[in-house]
Scaffold this motif. Structure first.
Motif, PDB file in Angstrom:
ATOM      1  N   MET A   1       0.843  -1.204   0.000  1.00 29.32           N
ATOM      2  CA  MET A   1       0.000   0.000   0.000  1.00 29.32           C
ATOM      3  C   MET A   1       0.877   1.254   0.000  1.00 29.32           C
ATOM      4  O   MET A   1       1.834   1.345   0.753  1.00 29.32           O
ATOM      5  CB  MET A   1      -0.865  -0.018   1.263  1.00 29.32           C
ATOM      6  CG  MET A   1      -1.899   1.074   1.272  1.00 29.32           C
ATOM      7  SD  MET A   1      -2.837   1.044   2.794  1.00 29.32           S
ATOM      8  CE  MET A   1      -3.399  -0.655   2.801  1.00 29.32           C
TER       9      MET A   1
ATOM     10  N   SER B   1      -2.326   6.234  -0.024  1.00 27.75           N
ATOM     11  CA  SER B   1      -3.482   5.393   0.284  1.00 27.75           C
ATOM     12  C   SER B   1      -3.666   5.292   1.802  1.00 27.75           C
ATOM     13  O   SER B   1      -4.778   5.421   2.325  1.00 27.75           O
ATOM     14  CB  SER B   1      -3.248   4.015  -0.340  1.00 27.75           C
ATOM     15  OG  SER B   1      -4.239   3.131   0.065  1.00 27.75           O
ATOM     16  N   LYS B   2      -2.569   5.088   2.506  1.00 27.72           N
ATOM     17  CA  LYS B   2      -2.614   4.961   3.965  1.00 27.72           C
ATOM     18  C   LYS B   2      -3.129   6.275   4.588  1.00 27.72           C
ATOM     19  O   LYS B   2      -3.974   6.275   5.477  1.00 27.72           O
ATOM     20  CB  LYS B   2      -1.191   4.648   4.465  1.00 27.72           C
ATOM     21  CG  LYS B   2      -1.083   4.327   5.919  1.00 27.72           C
ATOM     22  CD  LYS B   2       0.306   3.768   6.245  1.00 27.72           C
ATOM     23  CE  LYS B   2       0.585   3.827   7.730  1.00 27.72           C
ATOM     24  NZ  LYS B   2       1.079   5.127   8.205  1.00 27.72           N
TER      25      LYS B   2
ATOM     26  N   HIS C   1      -8.188   3.575  -1.335  1.00 22.03           N
ATOM     27  CA  HIS C   1      -7.867   2.534  -0.353  1.00 22.03           C
ATOM     28  C   HIS C   1      -8.982   1.496  -0.480  1.00 22.03           C
ATOM     29  O   HIS C   1     -10.142   1.883  -0.685  1.00 22.03           O
ATOM     30  CB  HIS C   1      -7.826   3.142   1.055  1.00 22.03           C
ATOM     31  CG  HIS C   1      -7.427   2.166   2.122  1.00 22.03           C
ATOM     32  ND1 HIS C   1      -8.312   1.245   2.643  1.00 22.03           N
ATOM     33  CD2 HIS C   1      -6.245   1.962   2.747  1.00 22.03           C
ATOM     34  CE1 HIS C   1      -7.674   0.514   3.541  1.00 22.03           C
ATOM     35  NE2 HIS C   1      -6.417   0.931   3.625  1.00 22.03           N
TER      36      HIS C   1
ATOM     37  N   HIS D   1      -5.626   0.753  -6.977  1.00 23.18           N
ATOM     38  CA  HIS D   1      -6.611   1.612  -6.310  1.00 23.18           C
ATOM     39  C   HIS D   1      -7.665   2.191  -7.257  1.00 23.18           C
ATOM     40  O   HIS D   1      -8.589   2.864  -6.818  1.00 23.18           O
ATOM     41  CB  HIS D   1      -5.900   2.751  -5.573  1.00 23.18           C
ATOM     42  CG  HIS D   1      -5.024   2.260  -4.464  1.00 23.18           C
ATOM     43  ND1 HIS D   1      -5.507   1.506  -3.428  1.00 23.18           N
ATOM     44  CD2 HIS D   1      -3.695   2.402  -4.264  1.00 23.18           C
ATOM     45  CE1 HIS D   1      -4.516   1.200  -2.617  1.00 23.18           C
ATOM     46  NE2 HIS D   1      -3.405   1.713  -3.104  1.00 23.18           N
TER      47      HIS D   1
END
Ligand SMILES: Cc1cc2nc3c(=O)[nH]c(=O)nc-3n(C[C@H](O)[C@H](O)[C@H](O)COP(=O)(O)O)c2cc1C
Length: 368
Positions: free
Chosen positions: A1, A5-6, A69, A104
């Motif tokens: 990831m 995204s996090k 995400h 994503h």
């Protein structure tokens, strides 16, 4: 990831669970003048609105929030379901995460799958527009078969983030190039700091099709950074978030007035603290063409991941707006633009100093 995204999922959780709304709501300084003899049949009030050549059943749009995400896919799906059911538009959140990792894309694409006929706009930050250029913007548009693209400005949030994108040089040139090269309408959107007359004029001259004021008054993404900074033990970001997150910026009300004052005005979306149909009515009367909200819809979806709560709330906002229109003697959105407003308090003081107060007064004719 990827890191983007996090960050997006962390931001979403913080916004849904913590206090991220600024304390002062600028709409309390605005009053619509009550018309005791409205001479309108409430049943005939028309909420239909045109924006950039698209038709909406309500002058309300679900503002950009998420995607990027795996957990955000379902949220976008539900929001899109609501948009499709009601005939309103929707923006996806920044598609940067999908440019950084193809896995994503699906969390954004779901919006178009669920709402094939709705007005959907793509979203990318100005620094990413500089980085990825015309090709990147084309990619985010194609990803969701978007009807328009929003380039967001969020230097307030970037400045308090440790990893923020703080080289703001060249954004206007990049926006200009995009406007020239891209066939779809380009919206430039702030995200809590608001847009002034001078910036609106530059954006207009650059060829932008619409402005989303993204003013101070609702969600503060800079305040959301406080919680992330705290969790990571980043004292400086926490401090900066606290200092700038709660009242820095141009309010939504002030920004609507300033952006609509430019010569040859372009359509305006009001976002930042729109919480009910009266706020929508006030925004339209001040010069907005469409009103967006983000956090209220996010909270509903995070409580229970179903479209019906969002549908119910937008319908309710429509009812609230209808009552406000009835009580100001307005049958259509065009009438509402002429409705008389009174501006008081700090907002009036700011408008007077900035030279926009007389303009609002002049534009309005007293209700006959
Ligand atoms: C969780 C969350 C994520 C957001 N992400 C984006 C984004 O990616 N791009 C963008 O242009 N605006 C983003 N925004 C800003 C909103 O579109 C909107 O301008 C702002 O939240 C003010 O509206 P509100 O007070 O109704 O929340 C986000 C807002 C929230 C709450």
């Amino acid at each position: 990831m990827n890191q983007t995204s996090k960050r997006k999922i962390e931001q979403l959780r913080i916004c849904a669970e913590k206090e991220v709304e600024v304390r002062e709501n600028c709409f309390t300084d605005v009053k619509l003048v009550h018309v005791a003899l409205p001479e309108v049949d409430k049943e005939e009030i028309e909420l239909k609105t045109e924006f950039l050549g698209f038709s909406f059943n309500y002058p309300i749009i679900i503002a950009s929030m998420t995607g990027g995400h795996p957990e955000t896919r379902r949220i976008n799906e539900v929001l899109a379901e609501a948009a499709a059911a009601l005939g309103v538009g929707m923006g996806v959140g920044s598609q940067r995460a999908a440019l950084e990792g193809e896995e994503h894309e699906d969390s954004f694409r779901v919006v178009r799958d669920v709402a094939p006929d709705s007005f959907i706009y793509a979203n990318l930050g100005a620094p990413q527009v500089k980085e990825y250029g015309i090709e990147g913007v084309e990619r985010v548009i194609e990803m969701i078969d978007a009807d328009a693209v929003a380039i967001h400005l969020n230097f307030l949030q970037e400045a308090v983030q440790p990893e923020g994108n703080i080289d703001a040089r060249g954004c206007l040139t990049a926006i200009k190039e995009i406007c020239k090269a891209i066939k779809k309408p380009v919206i430039v959107k702030e995200t809590g700091g608001g847009i002034s007359y001078a910036v609106a004029k530059k954006l207009h001259d650059a060829g932008v099709s619409a402005i989303d004021v993204g003013g101070l008054g609702g969600t503060s993404l800079a305040a959301a950074e406080i919680y992330r900074a705290k969790a990571e033990g980043d004292e400086l970001s926490e401090h900066l978030g606290n200092l700038f997150g709660w009242d820095w910026g141009i309010t939504t009300v002030e920004s609507i007035v300033e952006c609509s004052a430019i010569p040859f005005p372009i359509p305006i979306i009001a976002t930042g603290g729109i919480r009910n149909g009266i706020d929508v009515a006030k925004s339209m009367a001040l010069g907005a063409d469409l009103c967006g909200a983000a956090l209220p819809f996010l909270k509903l979806v995070m409580e229970s991941v179903r479209a019906d709560n969002v549908i119910k709330r937008i319908q309710e906002m429509g009812e609230e707006l209808t009552v406000a229109m009835f009580l100001t003697g307005c049958k259509t959105m065009m009438d509402l633009k002429e409705a008389e407003v009174v501006i008081t308090g700090k907002t009036r003081e700011i408008m007077e100093q900035r030279g926009f107060f007389e303009r609002v007064k002049r534009r309005k004719r007293p209700a006959s």
